[in-house]
Design an enzyme around this catalytic site. Sequence first.
Site, mmCIF file in Angstrom:
data_model
loop_
_atom_site.group_PDB
_atom_site.id
_atom_site.type_symbol
_atom_site.label_atom_id
_atom_site.label_comp_id
_atom_site.label_asym_id
_atom_site.label_seq_id
_atom_site.Cartn_x
_atom_site.Cartn_y
_atom_site.Cartn_z
ATOM 1 N N SER A 87 0.823 -1.204 0.000
ATOM 2 C CA SER A 87 0.000 0.000 0.000
ATOM 3 C C SER A 87 0.857 1.253 0.000
ATOM 4 O O SER A 87 1.491 1.556 -0.998
ATOM 5 C CB SER A 87 -1.060 0.034 1.097
ATOM 6 O OG SER A 87 -2.024 1.027 0.770
ATOM 7 N N HIS A 125 3.010 14.704 5.547
ATOM 8 C CA HIS A 125 2.920 16.131 5.277
ATOM 9 C C HIS A 125 3.502 16.808 6.504
ATOM 10 O O HIS A 125 3.144 16.451 7.635
ATOM 11 C CB HIS A 125 1.464 16.572 5.075
ATOM 12 C CG HIS A 125 0.789 15.823 3.968
ATOM 13 N ND1 HIS A 125 0.936 16.161 2.645
ATOM 14 C CD2 HIS A 125 0.005 14.733 3.991
ATOM 15 C CE1 HIS A 125 0.236 15.313 1.894
ATOM 16 N NE2 HIS A 125 -0.333 14.432 2.702
ATOM 17 N N CYS A 138 -0.765 -3.973 4.082
ATOM 18 C CA CYS A 138 -1.462 -5.258 4.148
ATOM 19 C C CYS A 138 -0.419 -6.365 4.096
ATOM 20 O O CYS A 138 0.775 -6.103 4.097
ATOM 21 C CB CYS A 138 -2.466 -5.383 2.998
ATOM 22 S SG CYS A 138 -1.704 -5.308 1.369
#
Length: 129
Positions: free
Chosen positions: A76, A81, A96
Amino acid sequence: MREQPYLPAQTPHQAAGTHLLADLGGIAADKLSDCGHIEQLLRGAAHAAGAHVLHSHFHGFGEGLGVTGVVLLAESHISIHTWPEAGFAAADIFMCGGAQPELALAIITEALQPQSRALHTIRRAAPGG
């Protein structure tokens, strides 16, 4: 940095994983504005978690300003930020398979040394799975 091609196992991964959303506060500004350093940190965190890096892209907004970036994983992603002026970073880690997102977050937390951390953990799975 060029990665080796990821070749998936013959058995499909289960469509389930753990998604961590971490708000990290009270971080020294100089730890949040170096684009190259943050990219290496997140890539290292992905490897430590047992994930396979496919690609990464980071953008620095200028001297002393924040960074936004993502490490795309076979499992994934990890994104971040940063706001140096507020001493704040928002990290998003979803993995996952056998990857361990908690290990990735531990690496990031150790490097950034936040004074506070708020964590939301979401277990994700395909409907009916």
